[in-house]
Design an enzyme around this catalytic site. Structure first.
Site, short mmCIF file in Angstrom:
data_model
loop_
_atom_site.label_atom_id
_atom_site.label_comp_id
_atom_site.label_asym_id
_atom_site.label_seq_id
_atom_site.Cartn_x
_atom_site.Cartn_y
_atom_site.Cartn_z
N ARG A 90 25.57 10.30 -0.26
CA ARG A 90 25.14 9.83 1.06
C ARG A 90 26.10 8.84 1.70
O ARG A 90 26.28 8.84 2.92
CB ARG A 90 23.74 9.21 0.97
CG ARG A 90 22.64 10.23 0.90
CD ARG A 90 21.28 9.59 0.89
NE ARG A 90 20.24 10.61 0.92
CZ ARG A 90 18.95 10.35 0.81
NH1 ARG A 90 18.54 9.10 0.67
NH2 ARG A 90 18.06 11.32 0.85
N HIS A 135 18.25 3.02 5.41
CA HIS A 135 17.25 3.92 4.86
C HIS A 135 16.64 3.42 3.56
O HIS A 135 15.43 3.50 3.37
CB HIS A 135 17.89 5.29 4.63
CG HIS A 135 16.94 6.34 4.15
ND1 HIS A 135 15.85 6.75 4.88
CD2 HIS A 135 16.93 7.08 3.01
CE1 HIS A 135 15.19 7.69 4.21
NE2 HIS A 135 15.82 7.91 3.06
N SER A 155 7.10 5.19 1.83
CA SER A 155 6.78 6.32 0.95
C SER A 155 6.16 7.46 1.74
O SER A 155 6.45 8.64 1.50
CB SER A 155 5.79 5.89 -0.14
OG SER A 155 6.17 4.72 -0.78
N GLU A 205 19.19 18.93 -3.51
CA GLU A 205 19.66 17.97 -2.53
C GLU A 205 21.02 17.43 -2.96
O GLU A 205 21.50 17.72 -4.07
CB GLU A 205 18.65 16.84 -2.34
CG GLU A 205 17.37 17.32 -1.66
CD GLU A 205 16.37 16.21 -1.40
OE1 GLU A 205 16.69 15.04 -1.70
OE2 GLU A 205 15.27 16.50 -0.92
N HIS A 229 21.06 6.45 5.61
CA HIS A 229 20.86 7.89 5.66
C HIS A 229 21.75 8.43 6.76
O HIS A 229 21.73 7.95 7.90
CB HIS A 229 19.40 8.24 5.94
CG HIS A 229 19.06 9.64 5.56
ND1 HIS A 229 19.55 10.73 6.25
CD2 HIS A 229 18.30 10.15 4.55
CE1 HIS A 229 19.10 11.84 5.69
NE2 HIS A 229 18.35 11.51 4.65
N GLY A 249 0.79 -1.22 0.00
CA GLY A 249 0.00 0.00 0.00
C GLY A 249 0.82 1.27 0.00
O GLY A 249 0.33 2.32 0.42
N GLY A 250 2.06 1.19 -0.49
CA GLY A 250 2.89 2.38 -0.63
C GLY A 250 2.70 3.04 -1.99
O GLY A 250 1.74 2.75 -2.72
N TRP A 277 6.71 8.39 4.63
CA TRP A 277 7.65 9.06 5.51
C TRP A 277 8.70 9.85 4.74
O TRP A 277 9.54 10.51 5.34
CB TRP A 277 8.36 8.02 6.39
CG TRP A 277 7.43 7.32 7.32
CD1 TRP A 277 6.06 7.37 7.34
CD2 TRP A 277 7.79 6.44 8.39
NE1 TRP A 277 5.55 6.58 8.33
CE2 TRP A 277 6.60 5.99 8.99
CE3 TRP A 277 9.00 5.98 8.88
CZ2 TRP A 277 6.59 5.12 10.08
CZ3 TRP A 277 9.00 5.10 9.95
CH2 TRP A 277 7.80 4.68 10.55
N GLY A 296 12.09 14.21 1.50
CA GLY A 296 12.78 14.98 0.47
C GLY A 296 11.89 15.43 -0.66
O GLY A 296 11.74 16.62 -0.95
N ARG A 349 22.00 5.27 -4.29
CA ARG A 349 20.88 6.03 -4.85
C ARG A 349 21.08 7.53 -4.73
O ARG A 349 21.47 8.04 -3.69
CB ARG A 349 19.59 5.63 -4.12
CG ARG A 349 18.36 6.44 -4.53
CD ARG A 349 17.16 5.99 -3.73
NE ARG A 349 17.29 6.31 -2.31
CZ ARG A 349 16.73 7.37 -1.73
NH1 ARG A 349 16.02 8.21 -2.44
NH2 ARG A 349 16.87 7.55 -0.44
#
Length: 533
Positions: free
Chosen positions: A285, A344, A49, A120, A239, A19-20, A51, A54, A379
């Site tokens: 990152r 993350h 998703s 970012e 993260h 359900g994301g 949460w 960014g 990523r």
């Protein structure tokens, strides 16, 4: 509309598990084709998703291009990004943003009404589309959840997890489901020839993570156990700025804070990233995560300092982070925020092609549970939500053009009964992942973890724990096999990259088990050696 699983009789639906963002978007894109959407948590909850702070990376600003976006993606990915995939995703960003706007997502706009974009880490331009600064994920999931509930072709089943994938002759025949949290419940078999797995990542396999508890790698495990090819499982992004305020999962201090000028300091008040990378706090990152890790390991601690960059503007610009800080007794306008790296995002997952198809006929995967080749070894910030919507749309297009065969006769239950997860076993697994398969790894630690995960996979009486162990084994075995450091995968015993290994990992569960067997035999052989006087 909500459907009771016990009254579900139609079996020609496309079945989406998750359900994301990827699952919701795919279900909406398939309308009016009948879809059954299965979500472990109530819709809008339990998805990483929701949460995401960014936003979505998209080259929609004047002067920016899809080619530049793709180039940034490739540059960060440690030499193993599929360049065609990265460019294809970047080029589809604008129409997917338009889709989300049509579904009611209230992206931020500037004074002239254009989409407002931020910058970012490792992006060469301002191209991150936000909602109220740090609320993109929650706003997107809320809008799509409402759209799903209003779509009559989507049958929603909440509160059930997929614990096994049923196959016959290399093709999907159905799923074994169980009521979430009810380990005494009898499993339920659901016939399906068209299954989309969109269940998120593996972060909750780690003791420190920003992911919800549902992100425990279960769908990756059930696909791997059914024989699916798994790609790049060793690449886990940590993260660098999870907030260390005693919560599990750890609240996230979004990277956008550093994009607005926040700095990283140690307990002595010294900036430490300026000596580690030319981009300092906006370095990739993996580099920032190792920098933060080193300060903590040295006993100096690590903190995110937004006092000068934002100060009194913090609450208005980043309300989600501000609320987490205040709840923990920290005023980020006047105090630095204690941080640590946290699991993350998983670059690895079920290997899929450019249409989201796995190696098993009838099985697609989208979102974080999949591995498309877009992220490589590391990523690029805010590419995950973009990849999720791009591939969800592609999967829907692919399924829409497919004639679904008649449901096959379902076999017996894979696991008729499942005990409750052993809390001690889960804690040990998460601890091992953090200490041996975390930010910094080495061969001996990985070997210990592999042996432990293999034993737990064999011996666990709970299918939930067994699935966790299966995914942990896949990650650790691939990390042990990759004897170099690349992107988010860093080994202290092989600290340089090896040009000959600049390629993606493609593996299967049997290969991981063979590695475990070999390491176990080697360990047993050593302990059995007679002592020499």
């Amino acid at each position: 509309m909500m459907t009771n699983i016990h009254t579900l009789t139609r079996t020609d639906d496309a079945v989406i598990v998750g359900g994301g963002l990827a699952g919701l978007f795919c279900a909406l894109k398939l309308a009016p084709r009948p879809v059954t959407l299965i979500s472990a948590a109530p819709l809008g909850e339990g998805a990483s998703s929701a949460w995401a702070q960014g936003g979505i990376a998209a080259a929609v600003a004047e002067g920016d291009t899809s080619e530049a976006h793709a180039a940034d993606t490739v540059a960060v990915g440690g030499g193993i990004v599929d360049e065609a995939v990265a460019l294809g995703i970047a080029r589809e960003a604008a129409p997917r943003i338009d889709d989300l706007l049509a579904y009611g997502v209230p992206f931020d706009r500037d004074l002239e009404g254009r989409l407002a974009v931020g910058r970012e880490a490792a992006h060469s331009a301002r191209r991150i589309v936000h909602v109220r600064g740090d609320g993109a994920g929650a706003a997107i999931i809320a809008a799509l959840s409402d759209a799903v509930r209003r779509t009559p072709s989507i049958r929603l089943i909440e509160g059930f997890v997929a614990e096994a994938l049923l196959t016959e002759d290399g093709a999907v025949t159905g799923l074994q489901l169980r009521e979430a949290g009810n380990f005494a419940a009898q499993p339920i078999l659901l016939a399906a020839r068209t299954v989309v797995l969109a269940t998120g990542g593996i972060g909750h396999l780690y003791a420190v993570t920003t992911n919800p508890c549902e992100a425990s790698g279960s769908a990756l495990a059930i696909a791997a156990r059914a024989g699916a090819v798994v790609a790049d499982p060793e690449f886990v992004q940590f993260h660098p700025t999870a907030m260390m305020v005693g919560r599990d999962p750890a609240p996230l201090a979004t990277e956008a804070l550093r994009g607005e000028g926040a700095t990283l300091i140690n307990g002595n008040g010294e900036r430490f990233m300026t000596t580690l990378h030319p981009l300092a706090e906006l370095a990739p990152r993996d580099i920032v995560a190792r920098g933060v890790f080193a300060e903590i390991a040295a006993g100096r601690g690590a903190f995110l300092d937004a006092r000068q960059a934002l100060g009194a503007r913090f609450a208005a610009r980043f309300p989600t982070v501000y609320a987490s800080c205040i709840a923990a007794g920290i005023d980020p306008a006047t105090q630095a925020i204690p941080i640590a790296p946290a699991a993350h995002y998983h670059m690895g997952g079920i290997a899929v092609d450019d249409r989201g198809r796995s190696s098993i006929d009838g099985l697609w995967a989208g979102g974080e549970v999949s591995s498309t080749g877009a992220h490589g070894a590391n990523r690029l910030a805010s590419n995950s939500l973009l990849e999720a919507v791009v591939y969800a749309a592609r999967i829907a297009d692919d399924i829409a053009g497919r004639v679904v065969p008649s449901p096959a006769r379902l076999s017996d239950l894979v696991t008729p009964h499942s005990g409750a997860p052993d809390a001690a076993a889960v804690t040990r697994l998460r601890t091992l992942m953090g200490t041996h398969v975390g930010v910094i790894r080495d061969g001996d630690g990985l070997a210990d973890a592999i042996r432990s995960f293999a034993a737990l996979e064999r011996e666990a009486t709970s299918i939930a724990v067994r699935n966790m162990a299966t995914t942990a084994l896949l990650v650790a075995a691939s990390a042990w096999s990759r004897r170099e450091s690349r992107g988010a995968h860093f080994r202290s015993d092989y600290s340089a990259d090896a040009p000959a290994l600049a390629q993606r990992t493609m593996t299967v569960l049997t290969a991981a088990r063979e590695i475990a067997d070999g390491l176990t035999e080697r360990s047993t052989s050593r302990t059995a050696q007679p002592m020499i006087a």
